[in-house]
Design an enzyme around this catalytic site. Structure first.
Site, PDB file in Angstrom:
ATOM      1  N   ARG A  75       0.826  -1.208   0.000  1.00 21.43           N
ATOM      2  CA  ARG A  75       0.000   0.000   0.000  1.00 21.43           C
ATOM      3  C   ARG A  75       0.861   1.259   0.000  1.00 21.43           C
ATOM      4  O   ARG A  75       0.429   2.305  -0.465  1.00 21.43           O
ATOM      5  CB  ARG A  75      -0.948  -0.009   1.202  1.00 21.43           C
ATOM      6  N   ASP A 116     -12.274  -6.568   5.804  1.00 18.67           N
ATOM      7  CA  ASP A 116     -12.143  -5.160   5.426  1.00 18.67           C
ATOM      8  C   ASP A 116     -11.636  -5.112   3.986  1.00 18.67           C
ATOM      9  O   ASP A 116     -10.504  -5.507   3.706  1.00 18.67           O
ATOM     10  CB  ASP A 116     -11.170  -4.462   6.371  1.00 18.67           C
ATOM     11  N   GLU A 135     -16.884  -5.319   4.880  1.00 14.19           N
ATOM     12  CA  GLU A 135     -16.747  -3.873   5.120  1.00 14.19           C
ATOM     13  C   GLU A 135     -16.141  -3.122   3.939  1.00 14.19           C
ATOM     14  O   GLU A 135     -15.177  -3.579   3.331  1.00 14.19           O
ATOM     15  CB  GLU A 135     -15.874  -3.671   6.363  1.00 14.19           C
ATOM     16  N   GLU A 190     -15.872   4.599   6.677  1.00  8.86           N
ATOM     17  CA  GLU A 190     -14.543   5.061   7.097  1.00  8.86           C
ATOM     18  C   GLU A 190     -14.048   6.256   6.280  1.00  8.86           C
ATOM     19  O   GLU A 190     -13.436   7.177   6.827  1.00  8.86           O
ATOM     20  CB  GLU A 190     -13.572   3.891   6.980  1.00  8.86           C
ATOM     21  N   HIS A 201     -14.453   3.985  13.058  1.00  2.00           N
ATOM     22  CA  HIS A 201     -13.196   3.413  12.594  1.00  2.00           C
ATOM     23  C   HIS A 201     -12.071   3.852  13.527  1.00  2.00           C
ATOM     24  O   HIS A 201     -11.764   5.031  13.646  1.00  2.00           O
ATOM     25  CB  HIS A 201     -12.919   3.900  11.169  1.00  2.00           C
ATOM     26  N   GLU A 229     -13.723  -0.541  17.681  1.00  2.00           N
ATOM     27  CA  GLU A 229     -12.586  -1.115  16.960  1.00  2.00           C
ATOM     28  C   GLU A 229     -11.267  -0.732  17.613  1.00  2.00           C
ATOM     29  O   GLU A 229     -11.069   0.417  18.005  1.00  2.00           O
ATOM     30  CB  GLU A 229     -12.566  -0.628  15.506  1.00  2.00           C
TER      31      GLU A 229
END
Length: 401
Positions: free
Chosen positions: A55, A222, A248, A276, A325, A345
């Site tokens: 990422r 997710d 999600e 989110e 989130h 979370e």
């Protein structure tokens, strides 16, 4: 009691593209190498082979951490952190400062409304500007709590439960179970460009964790905006035999019709969640109308605590849950006052998810972590958000006024 006025607002940053790498803090994606959060995780950029392995390869960590501090006439200060970095500093010091300085420390809603109105022409419905406004808003709540000597959750009306119970987000739900969490949420690793093979691989990951965690531990996925409706629907059905609790953020934020269709076609008993990367109350109103089961605003991105309280009220009126989130103490003080947030979370920021590390480490001092998957309300009883700024970090103030 005569409340002081705000004397000054300052903005610093750490990390991001123009500073040291791996700084962590408010931009918790800015981690060093060999970290699960920067690993091979499905994203909207995964369809490009040059950006699918990490990422960080497409720049998820380029912004860095924004730190906003507000100082009252009596010398007391409040602060907060978010993800906006050096660009957020410019917005605070060169634009938003005029709406903050000179106001009473209790004028939080007025300042919030003025910041939203003044940035409307260049903020859209979220993103960098909303992150910055959120950070200012949180700093104002922190200052107000410290001036009156109360924790933020008491400013919101007090706790509706004695403790917060958490699920953990990370690559190892099996370790989360051993630590006392009620569930574990994993990132997906594949997307539509991988076809049915990608669905089989992520479903196999869920199956493996179901075997390791047993039948009753919550498991969630997710998807981080990386899918389309067709792929997400297929993945949901592929994971249904393994009792997946929810799926999600499968779609990009503005694909409201897609979320409506996904909810309509999801397996019976499996929840559909998102939020989110939505900002502003208006976008959450539209999201709520899709019929999703849980809205998941990030208090550091959606407009701050002031907006989060409004979102929770909106969701409650529609019989929906709000489970923010991450966001550590900034969420804790809110959710313990919400009747429609039965759990919260905790984001695992240790590289291999084997230890509990504070989410915004190292920028916050005294940031609590769950014990046996829970945080008691007494842990939150310090004034403001109950944390202090670690000034030993390499804070940079690129602008002033």
């Amino acid at each position: 009691m005569t409340l002081p006025k705000i004397k000054h607002v300052r903005a610093w940053f750490i990390g991001g593209a123009t500073a040291e790498k791996g700084a962590g803090g408010g931009d918790y994606h800015d981690q060093g190498g060999n970290h699960w959060i920067a690993d091979h995780i499905a994203t909207p950029m995964s369809k490009y082979r040059d950006y699918e392995q990490s990422r960080q390869s497409f720049g998820i960590n380029v912004l860095g951490t924004l730190i906003v501090e507000v100082e009252a006439e009596n010398g007391q200060t409040g602060f907060a952190v978010s993800t906006a970095g050096e660009m957020g500093c410019f917005i605070v010091e060169k634009h938003l400062n005029r709406f903050i300085e000179g106001k009473c420390v209790s004028d939080i809603k007025l300042i919030h409304d003025q910041m939203l109105g003044a940035t409307m022409y260049y903020s859209g419905s979220g993103g960098l500007v909303m992150n910055t406004i959120s950070c200012v808003d949180l700093a104002l709540w922190d200052l107000f709590g410290k001036v009156v000597g109360l924790p933020v959750y008491k400013l919101l009306g007090g706790a509706v439960r004695d403790e917060i119970q958490f699920y953990a987000t990370g690559a190892r739900p099996d370790l989360a179970k051993e630590m006392g969490f009620i569930g574990g949420k994993m990132p997906t690793h594949w997307g539509p460009h991988d076809g049915d093979a990608g669905i089989r691989k992520d479903a196999a990951m869920v199956a493996d964790m179901r075997e390791k965690c047993g039948p009753d531990f919550w498991l969630m996925l997710d998807c981080w905006m990386s899918q389309d409706v067709n792929y997400a629907t297929k993945l949901a059905h592929a994971c249904a035999p393994f009792n997946l609790k929810w799926i999600e953020e499968c779609l990009p934020p503005q694909q409201y019709e897609g979320y409506r269709e996904l909810k309509r076609n999801a397996p019976a008993g499996m929840m559909v969640t998102s939020g989110e990367h939505h900002g502003t109350l208006q976008s959450f109103r539209t999201l709520s109308e899709t019929g999703i089961d849980i809205m998941q605003p990030d208090v550091g991105w959606c407009g701050g605590l002031t907006t989060l309280v409004e979102i929770a009220a909106l969701a409650k009126s529609r019989g929906q849950l709000v489970v923010p989130h991450g966001s550590s103490v900034y969420s804790h003080h809110a959710v313990i006052t919400f009747t429609n947030t039965p759990f919260s979370e905790f984001l695992m920021t240790s590289p291999d998810c084997s230890t509990l590390r504070p989410q915004f480490d190292p920028i916050l001092l005294d940031e609590p972590v769950p014990v046996n998957g829970r945080i008691h309300k007494s842990v939150l009883d310090k004034p403001g958000f109950g944390v202090e700024l670690n000034r030993d970090c390499h804070l940079k103030r690129p602008y002033s006024h």
